[in-house]
Design an enzyme around this catalytic site. Structure first.
Site, PDB file in Angstrom:
ATOM      1  N   CYS A   2       0.813  -1.225   0.000  1.00  0.00           N
ATOM      2  CA  CYS A   2       0.000   0.000   0.000  1.00  0.00           C
ATOM      3  C   CYS A   2       0.848   1.276   0.000  1.00  0.00           C
ATOM      4  O   CYS A   2       2.011   1.267   0.342  1.00  0.00           O
ATOM      5  CB  CYS A   2      -0.973   0.074   1.179  1.00  0.00           C
ATOM      6  SG  CYS A   2      -2.037  -1.362   1.312  1.00  0.00           S
ATOM      7  N   GLY A  28       0.165  -0.445  -5.023  1.00  0.00           N
ATOM      8  CA  GLY A  28      -1.165  -1.000  -4.849  1.00  0.00           C
ATOM      9  C   GLY A  28      -2.054  -0.617  -6.001  1.00  0.00           C
ATOM     10  O   GLY A  28      -2.176   0.567  -6.320  1.00  0.00           O
ATOM     11  N   ASN A 102      -0.550   2.254   6.114  1.00  0.00           N
ATOM     12  CA  ASN A 102       0.333   1.364   5.368  1.00  0.00           C
ATOM     13  C   ASN A 102       1.073   0.512   6.383  1.00  0.00           C
ATOM     14  O   ASN A 102       1.704   1.052   7.288  1.00  0.00           O
ATOM     15  CB  ASN A 102       1.323   2.202   4.542  1.00  0.00           C
ATOM     16  CG  ASN A 102       2.371   1.353   3.831  1.00  0.00           C
ATOM     17  OD1 ASN A 102       3.485   1.793   3.603  1.00  0.00           O
ATOM     18  ND2 ASN A 102       2.020   0.140   3.469  1.00  0.00           N
ATOM     19  N   GLY A 103       0.968  -0.784   6.246  1.00  0.00           N
ATOM     20  CA  GLY A 103       1.654  -1.674   7.175  1.00  0.00           C
ATOM     21  C   GLY A 103       0.753  -2.813   7.578  1.00  0.00           C
ATOM     22  O   GLY A 103      -0.196  -3.140   6.879  1.00  0.00           O
ATOM     23  N   CYS A 238      12.675  -1.645   6.401  1.00  0.00           N
ATOM     24  CA  CYS A 238      12.457  -2.891   5.664  1.00  0.00           C
ATOM     25  C   CYS A 238      13.413  -3.010   4.476  1.00  0.00           C
ATOM     26  O   CYS A 238      13.425  -2.165   3.590  1.00  0.00           O
ATOM     27  CB  CYS A 238      11.018  -2.901   5.152  1.00  0.00           C
ATOM     28  SG  CYS A 238      10.679  -4.208   3.965  1.00  0.00           S
ATOM     29  N   TYR A 244      12.656  -4.889  -3.811  1.00  0.00           N
ATOM     30  CA  TYR A 244      11.584  -5.017  -4.796  1.00  0.00           C
ATOM     31  C   TYR A 244      10.576  -3.880  -4.772  1.00  0.00           C
ATOM     32  O   TYR A 244      10.177  -3.371  -5.809  1.00  0.00           O
ATOM     33  CB  TYR A 244      10.827  -6.340  -4.577  1.00  0.00           C
ATOM     34  CG  TYR A 244       9.554  -6.388  -5.375  1.00  0.00           C
ATOM     35  CD1 TYR A 244       9.598  -6.652  -6.741  1.00  0.00           C
ATOM     36  CD2 TYR A 244       8.321  -6.112  -4.792  1.00  0.00           C
ATOM     37  CE1 TYR A 244       8.434  -6.649  -7.499  1.00  0.00           C
ATOM     38  CE2 TYR A 244       7.161  -6.104  -5.546  1.00  0.00           C
ATOM     39  CZ  TYR A 244       7.224  -6.373  -6.896  1.00  0.00           C
ATOM     40  OH  TYR A 244       6.088  -6.359  -7.640  1.00  0.00           O
ATOM     41  N   CYS A 387       6.413 -12.568   5.543  1.00  0.00           N
ATOM     42  CA  CYS A 387       6.534 -11.272   6.191  1.00  0.00           C
ATOM     43  C   CYS A 387       5.205 -10.926   6.834  1.00  0.00           C
ATOM     44  O   CYS A 387       4.166 -11.019   6.190  1.00  0.00           O
ATOM     45  CB  CYS A 387       6.893 -10.200   5.176  1.00  0.00           C
ATOM     46  SG  CYS A 387       6.763  -8.541   5.841  1.00  0.00           S
TER      47      CYS A 387
HETATM   48  P1  5GP Z   1       7.714 -15.806  -7.898  1.00  0.00           P
HETATM   49  O1  5GP Z   1       7.349 -15.854  -9.332  1.00  0.00           O
HETATM   50  O2  5GP Z   1       8.986 -16.532  -7.574  1.00  0.00           O
HETATM   51  O3  5GP Z   1       6.596 -16.215  -6.998  1.00  0.00           O
HETATM   52  O4  5GP Z   1       7.949 -14.284  -7.522  1.00  0.00           O
HETATM   53  C1  5GP Z   1       9.095 -13.608  -7.958  1.00  0.00           C
HETATM   54  C2  5GP Z   1       8.725 -12.492  -8.868  1.00  0.00           C
HETATM   55  O5  5GP Z   1       7.678 -11.716  -8.296  1.00  0.00           O
HETATM   56  C3  5GP Z   1       9.878 -11.557  -9.099  1.00  0.00           C
HETATM   57  O6  5GP Z   1       9.904 -11.192 -10.464  1.00  0.00           O
HETATM   58  C4  5GP Z   1       9.591 -10.351  -8.223  1.00  0.00           C
HETATM   59  O7  5GP Z   1       9.957  -9.153  -8.902  1.00  0.00           O
HETATM   60  C5  5GP Z   1       8.118 -10.393  -7.997  1.00  0.00           C
HETATM   61  N1  5GP Z   1       7.753 -10.139  -6.594  1.00  0.00           N
HETATM   62  C6  5GP Z   1       8.445 -10.389  -5.461  1.00  0.00           C
HETATM   63  N2  5GP Z   1       7.741 -10.022  -4.364  1.00  0.00           N
HETATM   64  C7  5GP Z   1       6.581  -9.518  -4.806  1.00  0.00           C
HETATM   65  C8  5GP Z   1       5.435  -8.969  -4.163  1.00  0.00           C
HETATM   66  O8  5GP Z   1       5.359  -8.868  -2.949  1.00  0.00           O
HETATM   67  N3  5GP Z   1       4.435  -8.555  -4.985  1.00  0.00           N
HETATM   68  C9  5GP Z   1       4.505  -8.653  -6.333  1.00  0.00           C
HETATM   69  N4  5GP Z   1       3.493  -8.208  -7.053  1.00  0.00           N
HETATM   70  N5  5GP Z   1       5.551  -9.160  -6.956  1.00  0.00           N
HETATM   71  C10 5GP Z   1       6.588  -9.593  -6.218  1.00  0.00           C
HETATM   72 MG    MG Z   2       9.486  -9.053 -11.088  1.00  0.00          MG
END
Ligand code: 5GP
Ligand code: MG
Length: 449
Positions: A2, A28, A102-103, A238, A244, A387
């Site tokens: 968020c 989000g 947010n959190g 964090c 990411y 998390c």
């Molecule tokens: P996986 O496909 O292994 O489940 O997730 C890894 C991919 O999802 C990576 O390309 C990464 O950039 C993305 N990713 C990692 N954490 C998150 C998240 O919390 N939310 C979203 N939307 N993408 C994530």
């Molecule tokens: Mg990705």
């Protein structure tokens, strides 16, 4: 996850809030909302959808006043997006309030149960609603004291902006887990936002980050916001924001997200020095792997190429409820540059592996497109723990690094080699001068108050 924003002391408050939310859309995409205050009344519009869909000219005309708060909601599979949209608005003894958050509050179930046992009724599944009740049921005369008492009962990772009819209260938890910064608007007044990328779009100058444990009070009666240190800081920002979540052009707590990601890639390259793998090109998994791949290429001298093309009209693959849907979405989203990669040995970089869906699919399409070898590099450590502090990682069982060791994952995704950053590498890449929140990697669930 968020995004939150507060605008104070600007007659275009809701417009500026919507622009800020637009620049933080990556935090989000499920729902968005804004509350403004004018002449002793709070106006709220919230709905499912993107910022650009929900806030048209009519909506922004309706949201009058010189203060506004806003929120972008991150989707979670199964959540009811319209009920769970923010701001959360309520009328209570002292008047009207609206809250964005947010959190994630880790004692939310216990607090809610106690409130329900005492007769409270809830309309949403959001932990934010707990805070509304805790503020409303309090007997203190001043809102700031009610907020403090409500927070004393709240354990977790949070950034809150609470708007009354004439004030805004901004609070960051004592650990400072989620980012929150203050800027001064060139057109007058202040902005508080989850990420500094919002400041650029609304023409604001960064002032400083909200301090861990701090409450800021914006009031029409005073020029500058009042600052109260509610809690002793125990700073633990964090690390996953840098890996990411945040936009690369944001600066979190004085550190550039882009630079941190580039350094993560450089560290991967340094770790690969001296091995006898022959690589023709470095390829990012777009978009999240790009800065790290640039860092890797710069450090190793190996050419950087866009060997995977991303279709920008596919939404996020990550939160689709079923594995089948996630697989299909990744396929729709990412395509190989056949002519570029055929017969080549590739080093492919992504920011993280969570379930292993993306990495497995990518190795497959690259090999089908004729790649000779695919060496997979991950610009973060293995994610072994869910998390609970605001990043939407799936359950433990779904985390591939919880179930498999590195060699088993390499085998599963069919890569020729696989390397991650170590936790030490990650800390060094961001800057090893503070204690980061690393619970997804090390299982240290440090939040106790
Ligand atoms: P996986 O496909 O292994 O489940 O997730 C890894 C991919 O999802 C990576 O390309 C990464 O950039 C993305 N990713 C990692 N954490 C998150 C998240 O919390 N939310 C979203 N939307 N993408 C994530
Ligand atoms: Mg990705």
């Amino acid at each position: 996850m968020c995004a939150i924003v507060g605008i104070f002391g600007n007659e275009k408050a809701s417009r500026l809030a919507s622009l800020a939310l637009f620049s933080m859309q990556h935090r989000g995409q499920e729902a968005t909302g804004i509350s403004s205050s004018s002449d002793g009344k709070i106006y709220t519009i919230k709905n499912r959808g993107l910022v650009s869909e929900v806030f048209d000219n009519n909506a922004l005309e309706y949201l009058k006043g010189n203060m506004a708060i806003g929120h972008n909601r991150y989707s979670t599979a199964g959540g009811d997006s319209i009920l769970d949209a923010q701001p959360v608005f309520a009328k209570y003894k002292l008047g009207e309030i609206s809250i964005v958050h947010n959190g994630n509050l880790i004692n939310k179930k216990a607090v809610r149960q106690e409130l329900i046992d005492n007769g409270a009724i809830f309309q949403t599944g959001m932990d934010t609603e707990n805070l509304v009740h805790l503020i409303a049921k309090n007997s203190k005369d001043r809102l700031r004291d009610r907020i403090k008492e409500a927070l004393d009962k709240t354990i977790g990772a949070y950034c809150f902006i609470i708007q009354s009819r004439s004030k805004q209260f901004v609070i960051r938890d004592r650990y400072g887990i989620r980012p929150l910064s203050i800027g001064k608007l060139k057109s007058g007044g202040y902005i508080v936002a989850s990420e500094t990328c919002a400041f650029d779009l609304v023409d604001a100058e960064f002032i400083r980050d909200v301090r861990p444990g701090e409450m800021l009070i914006f009031s029409e009666k005073v020029e500058e916001p009042e600052s109260i240190q509610l809690y002793e800081p125990e700073y633990r920002p964090c690390a996953f924001e840098y890996v990411y979540f945040a936009r690369p052009d944001s600066v979190i707590d004085g550190k550039s997200v882009y630079k941190a990601r580039e350094d993560m890639g450089k560290t991967l390259a340094i770790n690969d020095r001296g091995n006898d793998i022959k690589i023709d090109m470095v390829i990012p998994v777009p978009d999240s792997g790009v800065p790290a791949a640039i860092g890797y290429a710069a450090e190793s001298g190996i050419p950087f190429e866009l060997g995977i093309i991303r279709n920008h009209y596919v939404g996020r693959t990550f939160i689709e409820p079923t594995q089948e849907m996630r697989d299909l979405k990744v396929k729709m989203k990412l395509s190989p540059m056949k002519s570029l990669i055929a017969g080549k040995s590739l080093l492919v970089i992504d920011d993280s592996i969570v379930r292993g869906t993306t990495s497995r699919r990518i190795v497959k399409i690259l090999k089908e497109a004729g790649a000779k070898e695919v060496h997979f590099r991950v610009a973060s450590p293995e994610i072994k723990f869910p998390c609970y502090y605001g990043i939407d990682t799936p359950t433990k069982e779904e985390l591939i690094s919880h179930r498999m060791n590195k060699e088993e994952i390499r085998e599963h995704i069919q890569a020729d080699t696989l390397e991650y950053l170590s936790i030490e590498d990650l800390k060094n890449s961001i800057g090893n001068d503070r204690n980061y929140a690393l619970e997804s990697f090390d299982g240290d669930y440090f939040v106790t108050k």
